[in-house]
Scaffold this motif. Structure first.
Motif, mmCIF file in Angstrom:
data_model
loop_
_atom_site.group_PDB
_atom_site.id
_atom_site.type_symbol
_atom_site.label_atom_id
_atom_site.label_comp_id
_atom_site.label_asym_id
_atom_site.label_seq_id
_atom_site.Cartn_x
_atom_site.Cartn_y
_atom_site.Cartn_z
ATOM 1 N N ALA A 95 -3.740 4.111 -60.873
ATOM 2 C CA ALA A 95 -3.706 5.211 -59.902
ATOM 3 C C ALA A 95 -4.610 4.925 -58.701
ATOM 4 O O ALA A 95 -4.220 5.161 -57.555
ATOM 5 N N TYR A 96 -5.792 4.390 -58.978
ATOM 6 C CA TYR A 96 -6.802 4.331 -57.918
ATOM 7 C C TYR A 96 -6.952 2.963 -57.270
ATOM 8 O O TYR A 96 -7.548 2.857 -56.201
ATOM 9 N N LEU A 97 -6.464 1.922 -57.899
ATOM 10 C CA LEU A 97 -6.757 0.588 -57.375
ATOM 11 C C LEU A 97 -5.497 -0.204 -57.032
ATOM 12 O O LEU A 97 -5.500 -1.428 -57.072
ATOM 13 N N ARG A 98 -4.431 0.502 -56.706
ATOM 14 C CA ARG A 98 -3.268 -0.193 -56.130
ATOM 15 C C ARG A 98 -3.103 0.266 -54.683
ATOM 16 O O ARG A 98 -3.392 1.408 -54.354
ATOM 17 N N ASP A 99 -2.619 -0.662 -53.853
ATOM 18 C CA ASP A 99 -2.391 -0.325 -52.443
ATOM 19 C C ASP A 99 -0.957 0.183 -52.240
ATOM 20 O O ASP A 99 -0.138 0.127 -53.153
ATOM 21 N N VAL A 100 -0.697 0.618 -51.015
ATOM 22 C CA VAL A 100 0.610 1.202 -50.685
ATOM 23 C C VAL A 100 1.773 0.347 -51.186
ATOM 24 O O VAL A 100 2.683 0.841 -51.846
ATOM 25 N N GLY A 101 1.723 -0.943 -50.882
ATOM 26 C CA GLY A 101 2.842 -1.825 -51.211
ATOM 27 C C GLY A 101 3.057 -2.003 -52.698
ATOM 28 O O GLY A 101 4.098 -2.500 -53.138
ATOM 29 N N GLN A 102 2.069 -1.607 -53.516
ATOM 30 C CA GLN A 102 2.203 -1.732 -54.969
ATOM 31 C C GLN A 102 2.713 -0.450 -55.607
ATOM 32 O O GLN A 102 2.986 -0.429 -56.801
ATOM 33 N N TYR A 103 2.777 0.611 -54.819
ATOM 34 C CA TYR A 103 3.297 1.879 -55.355
ATOM 35 C C TYR A 103 4.814 1.826 -55.402
ATOM 36 O O TYR A 103 5.452 1.256 -54.524
ATOM 37 N N ARG A 104 5.382 2.431 -56.455
ATOM 38 C CA ARG A 104 6.817 2.289 -56.735
ATOM 39 C C ARG A 104 7.541 3.641 -56.719
ATOM 40 O O ARG A 104 8.636 3.769 -57.257
ATOM 41 N N ASN A 105 6.912 4.664 -56.141
ATOM 42 C CA ASN A 105 7.501 6.008 -56.173
ATOM 43 C C ASN A 105 8.635 6.168 -55.168
ATOM 44 O O ASN A 105 8.726 5.437 -54.177
ATOM 45 N N LEU A 106 9.461 7.178 -55.425
ATOM 46 C CA LEU A 106 10.509 7.592 -54.495
ATOM 47 C C LEU A 106 9.875 8.048 -53.185
ATOM 48 O O LEU A 106 8.833 8.708 -53.192
ATOM 49 N N LEU A 107 10.534 7.736 -52.079
ATOM 50 C CA LEU A 107 10.041 8.199 -50.773
ATOM 51 C C LEU A 107 9.978 9.732 -50.752
ATOM 52 O O LEU A 107 9.089 10.319 -50.146
ATOM 53 N N LEU A 108 10.943 10.373 -51.429
ATOM 54 C CA LEU A 108 10.986 11.841 -51.456
ATOM 55 C C LEU A 108 9.639 12.437 -51.884
ATOM 56 O O LEU A 108 9.209 13.452 -51.351
ATOM 57 N N CYS A 109 9.004 11.779 -52.858
ATOM 58 C CA CYS A 109 7.780 12.346 -53.441
ATOM 59 C C CYS A 109 6.581 12.266 -52.494
ATOM 60 O O CYS A 109 5.622 13.011 -52.666
ATOM 61 N N GLU A 110 6.604 11.335 -51.542
ATOM 62 C CA GLU A 110 5.427 11.144 -50.692
ATOM 63 C C GLU A 110 5.524 11.899 -49.371
ATOM 64 O O GLU A 110 4.559 11.925 -48.603
ATOM 65 N N LEU A 111 6.671 12.497 -49.086
ATOM 66 C CA LEU A 111 6.833 13.176 -47.789
ATOM 67 C C LEU A 111 5.822 14.314 -47.655
ATOM 68 O O LEU A 111 5.513 14.998 -48.629
ATOM 69 N N PRO A 112 5.312 14.524 -46.446
ATOM 70 C CA PRO A 112 4.311 15.579 -46.249
ATOM 71 C C PRO A 112 4.869 16.952 -46.623
ATOM 72 O O PRO A 112 6.077 17.195 -46.560
ATOM 73 N N ASN A 113 3.969 17.849 -47.000
ATOM 74 C CA ASN A 113 4.389 19.150 -47.519
ATOM 75 C C ASN A 113 5.183 19.984 -46.522
ATOM 76 O O ASN A 113 6.198 20.560 -46.868
ATOM 77 N N GLY A 114 4.715 20.098 -45.286
ATOM 78 C CA GLY A 114 5.375 21.026 -44.367
ATOM 79 C C GLY A 114 5.144 22.459 -44.815
ATOM 80 O O GLY A 114 4.125 22.770 -45.444
ATOM 81 N N ASP A 115 6.106 23.336 -44.534
ATOM 82 C CA ASP A 115 5.914 24.751 -44.892
ATOM 83 C C ASP A 115 6.285 25.000 -46.358
ATOM 84 O O ASP A 115 6.752 24.091 -47.052
ATOM 85 N N PHE A 116 6.072 26.233 -46.806
ATOM 86 C CA PHE A 116 6.344 26.577 -48.209
ATOM 87 C C PHE A 116 7.798 26.284 -48.564
ATOM 88 O O PHE A 116 8.103 25.808 -49.660
ATOM 89 N N GLY A 117 8.699 26.552 -47.628
ATOM 90 C CA GLY A 117 10.122 26.321 -47.864
ATOM 91 C C GLY A 117 10.416 24.861 -48.169
ATOM 92 O O GLY A 117 11.180 24.546 -49.082
ATOM 93 N N ARG A 118 9.773 23.973 -47.419
ATOM 94 C CA ARG A 118 10.037 22.548 -47.648
ATOM 95 C C ARG A 118 9.424 22.079 -48.971
ATOM 96 O O ARG A 118 9.995 21.243 -49.665
#
Lengths: 263, 100
Positions: A84-107
């Motif tokens: 969790a704490y010692l991998r860089d961006v390029g080593q993360y394997r998550n969906l792009l959907l999960c990292e998108l900024p929150n925006g408003d409550f609706g989003r």
């Protein structure tokens, strides 16, 4: 002192566990950002609860990855925390959907709805995995994600079929997020190997059921499914949006600058 | 847009009752704000059962609860105070019965 980034031996099993764990951790972290900022106290607690469910799922999957990863030089092994704490961006394997900024409550609600409508039937199908540990993780996670789907569905309906303003915001959230949904159903050679062994299911078999669920709720919410078929991808192989780096900077700052820090 | 949108109903107050174990009664645990019954039930689950407290939840709109008038408590409750014989403390419970 700054702690160095780890290296990970991504065998198919490790890669699979990291992908699912990263989805849960990154989305869980996004929800934790809402803590103290939701529209009401009730919803603040609801979002935090979902975030904690997801981070719990991430822990179980990271622990599994650590167990399955071949030991590193010198017998060192990765742990939940180092993933969790010692991998860089390029080593993360998550969906792009999960990292998108929150925006408003609706989003926030729409993102969670689109993900939950996928991951709940996904874990339900994974309960039949030939791998007993994965099946157990799936069984625990499915109870949680079933609730996430119910909670977000009710809000999508109420906000979509609410005031003109809430309707427009929900439609805008849907348009913004739509092209990030295709990645959920992707599969690759590493996963195909595990599918052949019956360890994991092919995520693409979830697609039609997911689409039906989404369509049913959007109809009740008087929202319109976007027509665009073009889909973003890259998260599964470490090509991320510019947003993930900022998220990791905040999440990793303390353990990287104070190695071994405990409560 | 031509269609009529149903506005979300205004937020109202709900009372929450939780049954913590089989065989026990639902117990009042607090209140919360929600737009409708379904959201009230969800909010009750999210707020009051986070530490494994519940097996069952009731939510009731607060305005539906009929309460006694505090100014009438003399008339309502004081007459009972002088009737100690209503407490079943004058009976000998056989030891075999154990805890009742």
């Amino acid at each position: 002192m700054v702690t160095n980034t780890i290296s990970v031996s991504e065998t198919p099993q490790v890669l699979y566990a990291l992908r699912r764990a990263d989805d849960a951790l990154i989305l869980g972290h996004r929800l934790s950002e809402c803590c103290g900022h939701a529209p009401t106290l009730e919803e603040d607690m609801a979002l935090a609860n979902i975030g904690l469910d997801l981070i719990g799922q991430a822990r179980a999957l990271y622990a599994l990855a650590a167990l399955r990863e071949p030991s590193l030089e010198g017998g060192r092994a990765n742990t939940e925390d180092t993933y969790a704490y010692l991998r860089d961006v390029g080593q993360y394997r998550n969906l792009l959907l999960c990292e998108l900024p929150n925006g408003d409550f609706g989003r926030i609600i729409m993102r969670q709805f689109l993900y939950s409508a996928f991951i709940d039937p996904y874990w339900r199908a994974m309960m039949k995995s030939s791998d007993a540990q994965l099946a157990a993780i799936a069984e625990k996670a499915e109870k949680e994600t079933a609730y996430h789907l119910r909670y977000t569905s009710e809000w999508v309906i109420r906000l979509g079929d609410g005031t003109p303003k809430s309707h427009d915001r929900m439609q805008a959230a849907l348009e913004f997020l739509w092209s990030y949904t295709g990645e959920m159903f992707d599969t690759d050679e590493a996963e195909a190997m595990l599918q052949a062994e019956g360890m994991i299911i092919d995520a693409s078999v979830i697609h039609d059921g997911w689409r039906t669920t989404v369509q049913t709720i959007l109809d009740r919410a008087t929202l319109t499914l976007p027509q665009s078929a073009w889909m973003q991808k890259g998260g599964r192989s470490g090509r991320h949006s510019e947003h993930l780096g900022f998220l990791l900077a905040e999440m990793q700052q303390l353990p990287r600058s104070e190695p071994g820090a405990v409560w | 847009m031509n269609k009529t949108l149903k506005a979300t109903p205004p937020v109202q107050l709900w009372e929450v009752f939780i049954r913590s174990r089989s065989g026990l009664a639902h117990k009042h645990v607090g209140s919360l704000h929600a737009e409708d019954a379904e959201l009230a039930l969800q909010a009750a689950r999210n707020l009051f059962t986070r530490r494994g407290e519940g097996l069952s939840i009731w939510v009731v709109p607060s305005h539906l609860i009929i309460a006694s008038d505090p100014s009438e408590k003399g008339m309502l409750f004081e007459p009972a105070l002088s009737k100690a014989y209503r407490h079943p403390t004058f009976y000998n419970v056989p030891e075999e019965v154990g805890h009742m």
